[in-house]
Scaffold this active site. Structure first.
Site, PDB file in Angstrom:
ATOM      1  CG  HIS A  34       0.010   4.302   4.724  1.00 20.81           C
ATOM      2  ND1 HIS A  34      -0.684   3.547   5.643  1.00 20.81           N
ATOM      3  CD2 HIS A  34      -0.861   5.230   4.261  1.00 20.81           C
ATOM      4  CE1 HIS A  34      -1.937   4.006   5.733  1.00 20.81           C
ATOM      5  NE2 HIS A  34      -2.067   5.017   4.892  1.00 20.81           N
ATOM      6  CG  ASP A  47       0.685  -1.319   7.765  1.00 23.62           C
ATOM      7  OD1 ASP A  47       1.618  -2.087   8.041  1.00 23.62           O
ATOM      8  OD2 ASP A  47       0.821  -0.070   7.747  1.00 23.62           O
ATOM      9  CG  HIS A  88      -0.413   0.099   2.532  1.00 30.01           C
ATOM     10  ND1 HIS A  88       0.401  -0.863   3.079  1.00 30.01           N
ATOM     11  CD2 HIS A  88      -0.516   1.067   3.481  1.00 30.01           C
ATOM     12  CE1 HIS A  88       0.753  -0.501   4.303  1.00 30.01           C
ATOM     13  NE2 HIS A  88       0.223   0.676   4.569  1.00 30.01           N
ATOM     14  CG  ASP A  97       4.870   3.093   7.417  1.00 28.35           C
ATOM     15  OD1 ASP A  97       3.920   3.580   6.769  1.00 28.35           O
ATOM     16  OD2 ASP A  97       4.735   2.109   8.182  1.00 28.35           O
ATOM     17  CG  HIS A  98       4.162   0.199   4.295  1.00 28.74           C
ATOM     18  ND1 HIS A  98       4.030  -1.099   4.705  1.00 28.74           N
ATOM     19  CD2 HIS A  98       3.716   0.957   5.326  1.00 28.74           C
ATOM     20  CE1 HIS A  98       3.519  -1.129   5.929  1.00 28.74           C
ATOM     21  NE2 HIS A  98       3.320   0.104   6.331  1.00 28.74           N
ATOM     22  CG  HIS A 118      -3.989   0.063   6.731  1.00 27.56           C
ATOM     23  ND1 HIS A 118      -3.953   0.636   7.981  1.00 27.56           N
ATOM     24  CD2 HIS A 118      -2.810   0.392   6.151  1.00 27.56           C
ATOM     25  CE1 HIS A 118      -2.807   1.288   8.139  1.00 27.56           C
ATOM     26  NE2 HIS A 118      -2.106   1.158   7.037  1.00 27.56           N
ATOM     27  CG  HIS A 136       3.992  -1.723  11.462  1.00 29.67           C
ATOM     28  ND1 HIS A 136       4.786  -0.611  11.656  1.00 29.67           N
ATOM     29  CD2 HIS A 136       3.253  -1.480  10.351  1.00 29.67           C
ATOM     30  CE1 HIS A 136       4.523   0.282  10.701  1.00 29.67           C
ATOM     31  NE2 HIS A 136       3.600  -0.222   9.884  1.00 29.67           N
TER      32      HIS A 136
HETATM   33 FE    FE Z   1       2.719   0.850   8.187  1.00 29.50          FE
HETATM   34 ZN    ZN Z   2       0.049   1.608   6.618  1.00 27.37          ZN
END
Ligand code: FE
Ligand code: ZN
Length: 248
Positions: free
Chosen positions: A62, A137, A60, A64-65, A118, A175
């Site tokens: 985001h 996530d 996805h 942090d990915h 998400h 995570h």
């Molecule tokens: Fe994340």
């Molecule tokens: Zn995420």
């Protein structure tokens, strides 16, 4: 007895406070990097181990990915694969994939599952031949992702799709949220003995600073209150309670 077939290694690269970037070494010396939010630890790891990166697999959009996509692509020339429904937010994307698509990684096929909730276009990658699920996530140990762009019904369907995979599947989520999830989960299912035992094991593992990912999908069927919710409405209630939960 015939020997168990050997599974290809999946390397763990910790990033930020609690992210895991997974490097699936699908043939010796070559990896696919799953959700590389940060390039530096990935490039340092492959340099140290003499690995080549052939693909990035994003679940996805985001940051942090996907934050490491461009730098890793520039350094390796790898192919960036990501979710079609949010392709416009995946840096450097070469191939947009959706439910039913497959990504060939040597002899292994990563099958794409749509798991919105998400984010609206979230996907997961299931590699049956490696008994591996990269769930991003969506599915965490004893938890699920927050509903930023989807409804409880979306997440209910997504978790049902993942829960239907073989129970021996190893889940590689993005995570290390396990301890906080367990702490909440025991308040939802106080009578669940399997959950209580897992909570104790996870506390012990984290005390020793050990990772709790990957884990077997079978454990989620027994202990994850979101997977076990039974209805979208109940899942929504549990999700709202988790969002408000303050650990003691
Ligand atoms: Fe994340
Ligand atoms: Zn995420």
């Amino acid at each position: 007895m015939p020997p168990l077939p050997e599974l290809p290694p999946v390397h763990r690269v910790p990033a930020f406070a609690d992210n895991y970037i997974w490097l699936f070494e699908y043939e010796p010396g070559t990896v696919a990097a799953v959700d590389p939010g940060d390039a530096a630890p990935v490039l340092a790891f492959v340099e140290r181990r003499g690995l080549a990166i052939s693909h990035i697999l994003n679940t996805h959009w985001h940051p942090d990915h996907v934050g490491g996509n461009r730098a890793i692509k520039a350094a390796s020339g790898c192919t960036v694969v990501g979710p079609a429904r949010e392709a416009d937010r995946i840096p450097g994307i070469d191939r947009a994939v959706d439910a039913g698509d497959g990504v060939m990684l040597g002899a292994h096929e990563a099958r794409v599952l749509f798991v919105g909730g998400h984010t609206a276009g979230h996907i997961a990658y299931h590699v049956p031949s490696a008994r591996a699920l990269f769930s991003g996530d969506t599915l965490f140990a004893m938890g699920c992702g927050r509903l930023f762009e989807g409804t409880p019904d979306d997440m209910f369907q997504s978790l049902a799709r993942l829960a239907a995979l073989p129970p021996e599947t190893r889940v590689f989520c993005a995570h290390e949220y396990t301890l906080a999830n367990a702490c909440f989960a025991v308040t939802v299912e106080p009578g669940n003995a399997a959950l209580a035992a897992r909570y104790a094991a996870v506390q012990e593992a984290r005390r020793r600073n050990e990772p709790t990912v990957p884990f077997a999908l079978a454990e989620e069927l027994a202990t994850n209150p979101f997977v076990r919710a039974g209805s979208p409405a109940r899942l929504g209630e549990i999700r709202r309670a988790k969002d408000a939960f303050q650990p003691a």
